[in-house]
Design a protein around this motif. Structure first.
Motif, PDB file in Angstrom:
ATOM      1  N   ILE A  83       0.870  -1.182   0.000  1.00  0.00           N
ATOM      2  CA  ILE A  83       0.000   0.000   0.000  1.00  0.00           C
ATOM      3  C   ILE A  83       0.902   1.226   0.000  1.00  0.00           C
ATOM      4  O   ILE A  83       1.835   1.343   0.773  1.00  0.00           O
ATOM      5  N   ILE A  84       0.615   2.143  -0.899  1.00  0.00           N
ATOM      6  CA  ILE A  84       1.382   3.383  -0.976  1.00  0.00           C
ATOM      7  C   ILE A  84       0.538   4.491  -0.367  1.00  0.00           C
ATOM      8  O   ILE A  84      -0.576   4.758  -0.817  1.00  0.00           O
ATOM      9  N   GLU A  85       1.053   5.093   0.692  1.00  0.00           N
ATOM     10  CA  GLU A  85       0.323   6.180   1.324  1.00  0.00           C
ATOM     11  C   GLU A  85       0.698   7.483   0.654  1.00  0.00           C
ATOM     12  O   GLU A  85       1.872   7.752   0.390  1.00  0.00           O
ATOM     13  N   VAL A  86      -0.311   8.295   0.364  1.00  0.00           N
ATOM     14  CA  VAL A  86      -0.089   9.576  -0.291  1.00  0.00           C
ATOM     15  C   VAL A  86      -0.173  10.662   0.773  1.00  0.00           C
ATOM     16  O   VAL A  86      -1.122  10.756   1.522  1.00  0.00           O
ATOM     17  N   SER A  87       0.859  11.475   0.840  1.00  0.00           N
ATOM     18  CA  SER A  87       0.839  12.584   1.793  1.00  0.00           C
ATOM     19  C   SER A  87       0.563  13.866   1.018  1.00  0.00           C
ATOM     20  O   SER A  87       0.946  14.014  -0.126  1.00  0.00           O
ATOM     21  N   GLU A  88      -0.101  14.777   1.683  1.00  0.00           N
ATOM     22  CA  GLU A  88      -0.452  16.040   1.033  1.00  0.00           C
ATOM     23  C   GLU A  88       0.656  17.035   1.129  1.00  0.00           C
ATOM     24  O   GLU A  88       1.451  17.100   1.949  1.00  0.00           O
TER      25      GLU A  88
END
Length: 88
Positions: A83-88
């Motif tokens: 799972i790739i977490e996307v940060s803002e």
């Protein structure tokens, strides 16, 4: 305060799970139902959301897709990804 009996029909598996949960948190099912009744009367509403909205995650087509993916992984034909977490 006088007491009365309240009878509820439910699936036996649901009752067993509810009884087990109540024991885990240190109460019995009667206490849980009394807490529910008092919350309804205090808040003048059900203490949880009731909706007719359908969660598409549980649609038959999505569940079939998930089953195919699990089958592919279990049979060595799928690709497991992180799972790739996307940060803002």
């Amino acid at each position: 305060m006088s007491q009365t009996t309240f009878s509820v029909r439910m699936d036996s598996d649901v009752k067993k799970q509810l009884d087990d949960f109540c024991l885990q948190v240190g109460m019995n099912t009667t206490v849980a139902f009394n807490m529910f009744a008092r919350a309804v009367l205090r808040e003048r509403r059900l203490p949880f959301e009731v909706t007719t909205e359908f969660d598409p995650f549980y649609s038959e087509s999505n569940l079939a897709h998930l089953r195919r993916g699990v089958y592919a992984l279990n049979s060595g034909k799928g690709i497991e990804r992180d799972i790739i977490e996307v940060s803002e």
